[in-house]
Design an enzyme around this catalytic site. Structure first.
Site, PDB file in Angstrom:
ATOM      1  NE  ARG A  71      -2.878  -2.116 -18.377  1.00  0.00           N
ATOM      2  CZ  ARG A  71      -3.228  -3.371 -18.653  1.00  0.00           C
ATOM      3  NH1 ARG A  71      -4.493  -3.735 -18.624  1.00  0.00           N
ATOM      4  NH2 ARG A  71      -2.304  -4.275 -18.947  1.00  0.00           N
ATOM      5  NE  ARG A 140      -9.388  -5.419 -18.539  1.00  0.00           N
ATOM      6  CZ  ARG A 140      -8.297  -6.177 -18.679  1.00  0.00           C
ATOM      7  NH1 ARG A 140      -7.220  -5.723 -19.281  1.00  0.00           N
ATOM      8  NH2 ARG A 140      -8.282  -7.414 -18.213  1.00  0.00           N
ATOM      9  CE  LYS A 232      -7.718  -9.423 -20.810  1.00  0.00           C
ATOM     10  NZ  LYS A 232      -6.302  -9.361 -21.207  1.00  0.00           N
ATOM     11  CE  LYS A 234      -7.934  -5.726 -23.795  1.00  0.00           C
ATOM     12  NZ  LYS A 234      -6.648  -6.250 -24.255  1.00  0.00           N
ATOM     13  CB  CYS A 453       4.016  -6.952 -25.327  1.00  0.00           C
ATOM     14  SG  CYS A 453       4.978  -8.464 -25.153  1.00  0.00           S
ATOM     15  CB  CYS A 459       4.897  -9.767 -18.798  1.00  0.00           C
ATOM     16  SG  CYS A 459       3.395 -10.698 -19.141  1.00  0.00           S
ATOM     17  CB  CYS A 498       3.314 -15.071 -24.141  1.00  0.00           C
ATOM     18  SG  CYS A 498       1.831 -14.161 -23.678  1.00  0.00           S
ATOM     19  CB  CYS A 502       0.004  -7.393 -24.960  1.00  0.00           C
ATOM     20  SG  CYS A 502      -0.664  -8.513 -23.723  1.00  0.00           S
TER      21      CYS A 502
END
Ligand code: SRM
Ligand code: SF4
Length: 583
Positions: A71, A140, A232, A234, A453, A459, A498, A502
């Site tokens: 990424r 991120r 994480k 954001k 996603c 994934c 899931c 995302c």
């Protein structure tokens, strides 16, 4: 090791403490020509370098075919044309030939084999981007509005987004030493790389500022320390009235406040986040709280203080419960304001009024304030590819080579080409039409607002399909709209494979959350402005029955709605919800 709750630290905390430079055994694995994957512990370290170990889930029954996803970092989704051309070439040489625009305005390369990772990442850095900290327990990619891509306010917001990006980069030198100094490669990209450098008129904007060192000469990271964040983090920016970056879903958000045509500062938002786990009540989606008002000069100092609160108060024992949203929810917004005030030398002034009126991208041509034009393009599920007669990847390459527009990735996985001269518009349009890409101009308001996603086959966490089934699924919903007499009306539909969220299904008007193969939880009642959470309407619905169930709701909506009422607003109030279980 002691923790405030007495529970043991999570395994990742021990790993980080053991190797604070985040190097793991990455160098050794890269040097081993036999290795087809990274070791279990390194799978955690490589995330901080922007790499995820994956295997082709379609082939799992017969064998495990390993590759990685890489990424990039693109603050505000800004990609100069010359940098795009390098990515275009790299995706063909080292990845699966596609580039995936993400819901946070970055590019992902999928299907990268072990032997190509070094060359890919080195070349991304040569083209003046980076993959450092695009994953891992750090800040991120910073999102910023791409609609419109250029006006005075947007340019200033971009400046602030770059400032906080740089301030929140980890100071480890291992990334540079492994991927930039450590990889010797000549891919014959000389001219392309030189152009990419020239196109970004400062040095690499994603290079961390130099670190202080301790007595042994090791870099010291004053913000992240040796164990980084519990999870994480954001950060995003938004300019009302368009909430195109879905600002309330970020751990930290800056909402631009404009008075008399001038950007006077931002309202600070903290505590958004969407990831949940099925069956785990301790996890839930949450929208951010509005904390207070800050000036532009405070963007970095206050932002760093918020990150430090996550560092110090986030749960380091349970990674499912480690985001700053849980700190806000459990300790309360007043506690947070007080804690922040202590760290920045006083309380923030009250937030200023602001209003979001919608979200999402506009498609087609629009004039910039400087007289140039920008073109909003619909990119189905964010996937830049050539497939049959649809040759989007080739078309974008030709456009980048001939007209060098600035590429701007949107937070709804679409693309804007900006800084286009009036005289080049017709030729650019023709290139897209000639490459079978007419849909990019006018996808309609259900496809154009939709997001899915990647899920299967890349994934590792996917429980159900998403990107691969989404276009067909939207077609069925469009048919349902037509049958209800509401064809073509705007609707925000998002799907994930899931519950991690995302593609941000939890604040969509219709969100589908993968539960098992062919089964989804239907979430309803988010709004077009992205300021309200959807609620679970039906659990584990079969994929075939979902368009039917929603089609019935469309009919009821068409009969009952008030003038101008959006589907999400209607369904939130309508008598369509299952009765709450008796207490
Ligand atoms: Fe995500 C994990 C893809 C935006 C919440 N996300 C993943 C991984 C890396 C799977 C993994 O850990 O092995 C996925 C890679 C799939 C693949 O094959 O590419 C993945 N996430 C994506 C992208 C590509 C989805 C997309 O459709 O574009 C987005 C990349 C963003 C970027 O460029 O940085 C992406 N992920 C999001 C968002 C939306 C956002 O940030 O605006 C969320 C919800 C917001 C939030 O963070 O709460 C999100 N991703 C997660 C989570 C749940 C985190 C949690 O707090 O529980 C995971 C799982 C994890 O971290 O363990 C996850
Ligand atoms: Fe994978 Fe789940 Fe994220 Fe989709 S929502 S990309 S299935 S982690």
């Amino acid at each position: 090791m002691d923790t405030p709750s007495g529970k043991p630290l999570s395994k990742n905390e021990l790993l980080k403490a053991d190797k604070p430079d985040l190097s793991g055994n990455i160098r050794e694995t890269l040097a081993n020509a036999e290795a087809d994957r990274f070791s279990g512990d390194d799978e955690q370290f490589i995330k901080f370098h922007g790499i995820y170990q994956q295997d082709d889930r379609d082939k799992r029954k017969t064998c495990k075919e390993y590759s990685v996803m890489v990424r990039t970092r693109q603050t505000g989704g800004i990609v100069p044309a010359a940098q795009y051309l390098v990515y275009d070439e790299l995706s063909g040489r080292f990845a699966n030939g596609t580039l995936r625009i993400t819901s946070r305005q970055t590019f992902q390369f999928h299907g990268v084999l072990q032997k190509g990772i070094g060359s890919l990442i080195k070349s991304i850095n040569d083209a003046l981007s980076s993959t450092l900290a695009t994953c891992g327990d750090v800040n991120r990619n910073v999102t910023a509005p791409s609609n419109p891509p250029v006006d005075t306010i947007a340019v200033q917001v971009d400046e602030d987004a770059f400032a906080i990006t740089r301030a929140l980069l980890p100071r480890t030198t291992a990334y540079h030493s492994i991927w930039v100094d450590g990889v010797q490669v000549d891919l014959g990209l000389g001219d392309k790389i030189a152009k990419a450098r020239a196109a970004v008129d400062q040095a690499n904007p994603y290079m961390p500022p130099p670190a202080d060192t301790d007595d042994s000469g090791a870099p010291v990271d004053h913000l992240y320390g040796k164990t980084y964040l519990p999870r994480k983090f954001k950060t995003g920016f938004a300019i009302p009235p368009n909430n195109d970056t879905d600002i309330f879903t970020n751990d930290m958000g800056y909402v631009a406040i404009v008075e008399n045509g001038k950007l006077i500062g931002y309202n600070l938002l903290v505590g958004g986040g969407l990831g949940t786990s099925h069956g785990n009540k301790a996890t839930y989606p949450r929208l951010a709280d509005v904390i207070g008002f800050i000036t532009r000069e405070q963007v970095v100092s206050v932002g760093a203080a918020v990150v430090a609160i996550h560092r110090d108060w986030g749960d380091r024992t349970d990674r499912k419960h480690a985001r700053i949203k849980y700190v806000l929810q459990e300790k309360g917004v007043e506690w947070f304001r007080h804690e922040l005030a202590q760290r920045i030398g006083g309380p923030l002034p009250a937030p200023k009024p602001f209003l979001f009126r919608g979200q999402g991208d506009a498609f087609g041509w629009f004039k910039q304030l400087d007289g140039d034009w920008f073109l909003g393009l619909f990119i189905e599920t964010g996937r830049v590819k050539d497939a049959g007669d649809y040759k989007l990847k080739t078309a974008l390459r030709v456009i980048a080579e001939k007209y060098a527009p600035t590429f701007r990735l949107t937070a709804t996985q679409n693309l804007i080409l900006s800084d286009v001269k009036d005289s080049d518009k017709a030729a650019i349009e023709k290139i897209l039409h000639d490459h079978g890409c007419s849909i990019v101009f006018n996808p309609g308001l259900i496809k154009g607002r939709g997001m899915a996603c990647p899920a299967l086959p890349t994934c590792g966490l996917a429980l159900a399909e998403s990107e691969r089934v989404f276009p067909k699924f939207l077609e069925k919903l469009e048919e349902g709209q037509a049958a209800a007499g509401i064809a073509g009306e705007e609707l925000v539909v998002r799907m994930t494979g899931c519950p991690n969220g995302c593609a941000r299904p939890y604040n969509a008007e219709i969100g589908l959350v993968g539960k098992a193969p062919g089964k989804y939880n239907i979430m309803l009642g988010g709004n077009r402005e992205g300021t309200r959470l959807a609620r679970l309407w039906k659990e584990s619905a079969l994929s075939d029955e979902i368009p039917v169930l929603i089609g019935e709701l469309f009919k009821q909506y068409a009969k009952e709605r008030k003038a101008g009422q959006a589907f999400g607003d209607w369904v939130d109030q309508a008598a369509v919800w299952p009765a709450a279980p008796a207490a």
